[in-house]
Each structure stands twice: as structure tokens, then as C-alpha cells.
Write a protein that holds these residues in place. Sequence first.
Motif, PDB file in Angstrom:
ATOM      1  N   GLU A  29       7.785  85.800  11.823  1.00  0.00           N
ATOM      2  CA  GLU A  29       7.800  85.118  10.523  1.00  0.00           C
ATOM      3  C   GLU A  29       6.935  83.857  10.489  1.00  0.00           C
ATOM      4  OE1 GLU A  29       9.379  86.378   7.743  1.00  0.00           O
ATOM      5  OE2 GLU A  29       9.600  88.114   9.044  1.00  0.00           O
ATOM      6  N   HIS A  30       6.129  83.646  11.485  1.00  0.00           N
ATOM      7  CA  HIS A  30       5.288  82.453  11.530  1.00  0.00           C
ATOM      8  C   HIS A  30       4.111  82.595  10.553  1.00  0.00           C
ATOM      9  CE1 HIS A  30       2.605  79.340  13.078  1.00  0.00           C
ATOM     10  NE2 HIS A  30       3.690  78.801  13.636  1.00  0.00           N
ATOM     11  N   PRO A  31       3.741  81.523   9.853  1.00  0.00           N
ATOM     12  CA  PRO A  31       2.631  81.594   8.891  1.00  0.00           C
ATOM     13  C   PRO A  31       1.301  82.050   9.499  1.00  0.00           C
ATOM     14  CG  PRO A  31       3.880  79.574   8.571  1.00  0.00           C
ATOM     15  CD  PRO A  31       4.419  80.221   9.807  1.00  0.00           C
ATOM     16  N   ASP A  32       1.043  81.721  10.757  1.00  0.00           N
ATOM     17  CA  ASP A  32      -0.191  82.183  11.390  1.00  0.00           C
ATOM     18  C   ASP A  32      -0.203  83.699  11.567  1.00  0.00           C
ATOM     19  OD1 ASP A  32      -1.099  79.595  11.468  1.00  0.00           O
ATOM     20  OD2 ASP A  32      -0.637  79.283  13.590  1.00  0.00           O
ATOM     21  N   VAL A  33       0.971  84.278  11.740  1.00  0.00           N
ATOM     22  CA  VAL A  33       1.093  85.737  11.813  1.00  0.00           C
ATOM     23  C   VAL A  33       0.704  86.332  10.454  1.00  0.00           C
ATOM     24  CG1 VAL A  33       2.746  87.636  12.065  1.00  0.00           C
ATOM     25  CG2 VAL A  33       2.786  85.726  13.683  1.00  0.00           C
ATOM     26  N   ALA A  34       1.138  85.669   9.378  1.00  0.00           N
ATOM     27  CA  ALA A  34       0.778  86.136   8.032  1.00  0.00           C
ATOM     28  C   ALA A  34      -0.734  86.128   7.830  1.00  0.00           C
ATOM     29  CB  ALA A  34       1.458  85.265   6.973  1.00  0.00           C
ATOM     30  N   THR A  35      -1.402  85.128   8.397  1.00  0.00           N
ATOM     31  CA  THR A  35      -2.860  85.050   8.261  1.00  0.00           C
ATOM     32  C   THR A  35      -3.528  86.241   8.928  1.00  0.00           C
ATOM     33  OG1 THR A  35      -2.794  82.648   8.133  1.00  0.00           O
ATOM     34  CG2 THR A  35      -4.902  83.642   8.769  1.00  0.00           C
ATOM     35  N   VAL A  36      -3.074  86.600  10.119  1.00  0.00           N
ATOM     36  CA  VAL A  36      -3.647  87.755  10.817  1.00  0.00           C
ATOM     37  C   VAL A  36      -3.379  89.032  10.018  1.00  0.00           C
ATOM     38  CG1 VAL A  36      -3.541  89.170  12.912  1.00  0.00           C
ATOM     39  CG2 VAL A  36      -3.499  86.672  13.092  1.00  0.00           C
ATOM     40  N   ILE A  37      -2.174  89.176   9.513  1.00  0.00           N
ATOM     41  CA  ILE A  37      -1.833  90.369   8.726  1.00  0.00           C
ATOM     42  C   ILE A  37      -2.681  90.429   7.453  1.00  0.00           C
ATOM     43  CG2 ILE A  37       0.005  91.520   7.431  1.00  0.00           C
ATOM     44  CD1 ILE A  37       1.973  90.331   9.555  1.00  0.00           C
ATOM     45  N   ASN A  62       5.276  88.100   1.937  1.00  0.00           N
ATOM     46  CA  ASN A  62       6.681  87.838   2.217  1.00  0.00           C
ATOM     47  C   ASN A  62       6.835  86.678   3.206  1.00  0.00           C
ATOM     48  OD1 ASN A  62       9.515  88.424   2.021  1.00  0.00           O
ATOM     49  ND2 ASN A  62       9.354  89.326   4.059  1.00  0.00           N
ATOM     50  N   ILE A  63       6.025  86.682   4.244  1.00  0.00           N
ATOM     51  CA  ILE A  63       6.085  85.610   5.245  1.00  0.00           C
ATOM     52  C   ILE A  63       5.687  84.278   4.612  1.00  0.00           C
ATOM     53  CG2 ILE A  63       5.090  84.738   7.394  1.00  0.00           C
ATOM     54  CD1 ILE A  63       4.711  87.735   8.209  1.00  0.00           C
ATOM     55  N   ARG A  64       4.585  84.271   3.882  1.00  0.00           N
ATOM     56  CA  ARG A  64       4.113  83.019   3.276  1.00  0.00           C
ATOM     57  C   ARG A  64       5.067  82.511   2.199  1.00  0.00           C
ATOM     58  NH1 ARG A  64      -2.434  83.873   2.866  1.00  0.00           N
ATOM     59  NH2 ARG A  64      -2.809  83.606   5.092  1.00  0.00           N
ATOM     60  N   TRP A  65       5.611  83.422   1.421  1.00  0.00           N
ATOM     61  CA  TRP A  65       6.558  83.034   0.371  1.00  0.00           C
ATOM     62  C   TRP A  65       7.751  82.318   1.004  1.00  0.00           C
ATOM     63  CZ3 TRP A  65       5.937  84.757  -4.866  1.00  0.00           C
ATOM     64  CH2 TRP A  65       6.960  84.345  -5.737  1.00  0.00           C
ATOM     65  N   ASN A  66       8.273  82.890   2.083  1.00  0.00           N
ATOM     66  CA  ASN A  66       9.416  82.288   2.767  1.00  0.00           C
ATOM     67  C   ASN A  66       9.052  80.970   3.448  1.00  0.00           C
ATOM     68  OD1 ASN A  66      11.163  84.350   1.999  1.00  0.00           O
ATOM     69  ND2 ASN A  66      10.688  85.563   3.797  1.00  0.00           N
ATOM     70  N   ALA A  67       7.842  80.877   3.969  1.00  0.00           N
ATOM     71  CA  ALA A  67       7.431  79.676   4.698  1.00  0.00           C
ATOM     72  C   ALA A  67       6.994  78.543   3.769  1.00  0.00           C
ATOM     73  CB  ALA A  67       6.289  80.016   5.662  1.00  0.00           C
ATOM     74  N   PHE A  68       6.267  78.877   2.704  1.00  0.00           N
ATOM     75  CA  PHE A  68       5.638  77.847   1.884  1.00  0.00           C
ATOM     76  C   PHE A  68       6.135  77.789   0.440  1.00  0.00           C
ATOM     77  CE2 PHE A  68       2.104  79.222   4.833  1.00  0.00           C
ATOM     78  CZ  PHE A  68       2.224  78.136   5.689  1.00  0.00           C
ATOM     79  N   GLY A  69       6.741  78.859  -0.040  1.00  0.00           N
ATOM     80  CA  GLY A  69       7.166  78.913  -1.438  1.00  0.00           C
ATOM     81  C   GLY A  69       6.100  79.549  -2.314  1.00  0.00           C
ATOM     82  N   GLU A  70       6.485  79.804  -3.572  1.00  0.00           N
ATOM     83  CA  GLU A  70       5.594  80.547  -4.460  1.00  0.00           C
ATOM     84  C   GLU A  70       4.447  79.724  -5.022  1.00  0.00           C
ATOM     85  OE1 GLU A  70       8.831  79.104  -7.369  1.00  0.00           O
ATOM     86  OE2 GLU A  70       8.860  79.910  -5.351  1.00  0.00           O
ATOM     87  N   LYS A  71       4.510  78.409  -4.952  1.00  0.00           N
ATOM     88  CA  LYS A  71       3.448  77.585  -5.546  1.00  0.00           C
ATOM     89  C   LYS A  71       2.361  77.203  -4.562  1.00  0.00           C
ATOM     90  CE  LYS A  71       6.164  75.765  -9.279  1.00  0.00           C
ATOM     91  NZ  LYS A  71       6.416  74.633 -10.134  1.00  0.00           N
ATOM     92  N   ASP A  72       2.520  77.559  -3.306  1.00  0.00           N
ATOM     93  CA  ASP A  72       1.517  77.223  -2.302  1.00  0.00           C
ATOM     94  C   ASP A  72       0.242  78.034  -2.537  1.00  0.00           C
ATOM     95  OD1 ASP A  72       1.154  75.866   0.508  1.00  0.00           O
ATOM     96  OD2 ASP A  72       0.352  77.912   0.672  1.00  0.00           O
ATOM     97  N   PRO A  73      -0.936  77.416  -2.412  1.00  0.00           N
ATOM     98  CA  PRO A  73      -2.196  78.141  -2.645  1.00  0.00           C
ATOM     99  C   PRO A  73      -2.356  79.376  -1.762  1.00  0.00           C
ATOM    100  CG  PRO A  73      -2.607  75.783  -2.435  1.00  0.00           C
ATOM    101  CD  PRO A  73      -1.158  75.999  -2.118  1.00  0.00           C
TER     102      PRO A  73
END
Length: 135
Positions: A29-37, A62-73
Motif C-alpha cells: 500500500e505504499h505510494p511508491d508502489v502505486a507509482t510503479v503500478i 486505490n493506493i493513492r486515494w487511501n494514501a493522499f485522498g481524492e484531491k491530491d494531484p
Amino acid sequence: VYYLKKEFEGALPAYEEALQIMESNLGAEHPDVATVISNMGDVCLAMKKPEESLARYRTALNIRWNAFGEKDPRTMRLLEKIARIEIGDKMPTPRGNLQERQNYDWDESELYDLDLRPISLELRLLKDQIKEDIE
């Protein structure tokens, strides 16, 4: 490097290896994992595999939404990528030179005439978020 050289077949295995290493060290669930995906989704899209691309973008979303929220760029960028794939060629193309196309103001009737059903949850979320931001 593979992606920049447009060697997409080599890019996916490299990303898979990076993903395994990152997941084992950082957690799934790490944001860097989301970047690779997300990058893997870009490769799939470049290889003309939109369904695989959508699956990867949704996982990253899903990972970014949970980590940063829906308003994050970073979250919003993934929503836009998903929307672009789902809408595809259904958007009308403005006519004229480059400057005219860039400054084109869509007539509402042009957008309402489009058959974009079924519109996905991601598109509805993006629409609601933009509407909220405007108000």
C-alpha cells in the motif's frame, strides 16, 4: 529506460521486478508502489492493451486515494488517465489550427449528445470533484 526507448516488451518485466522488490520492502500500500503500478499501466497502454492498463491504473488509484485522498494531484492524474481510456475516441474533435483547438470552448450540447454510458465510478468521482472545486 525501456519505456523511453519504446521497448515496451522489456519494460514490463523490469517493472514487475521493481514492483516485487518495492512491495517486499515498503508494503503493497505504499505510494511508491502505486507509482510503479501506474507506470506499468502506461506501458500496457503504449502496447495497445487498454484493459490491462485500466486494471493497473485502478490498483494504483486505490493506493493513492487511501494514501493522499481524492484531491491530491497524483490521485487526480490517475482519474484522468482512467477517464481518457474509458471515453476514448467518443469525444468530438474540435476543428481548426492548433491555437483554435487549444482554446476551443465545448458547447454543452456537444457533450450531452455523446453516448458515454456506462460511465464508470471513476468518471463520476472526477466529475463530482471538479464540480465541487468550481463551487
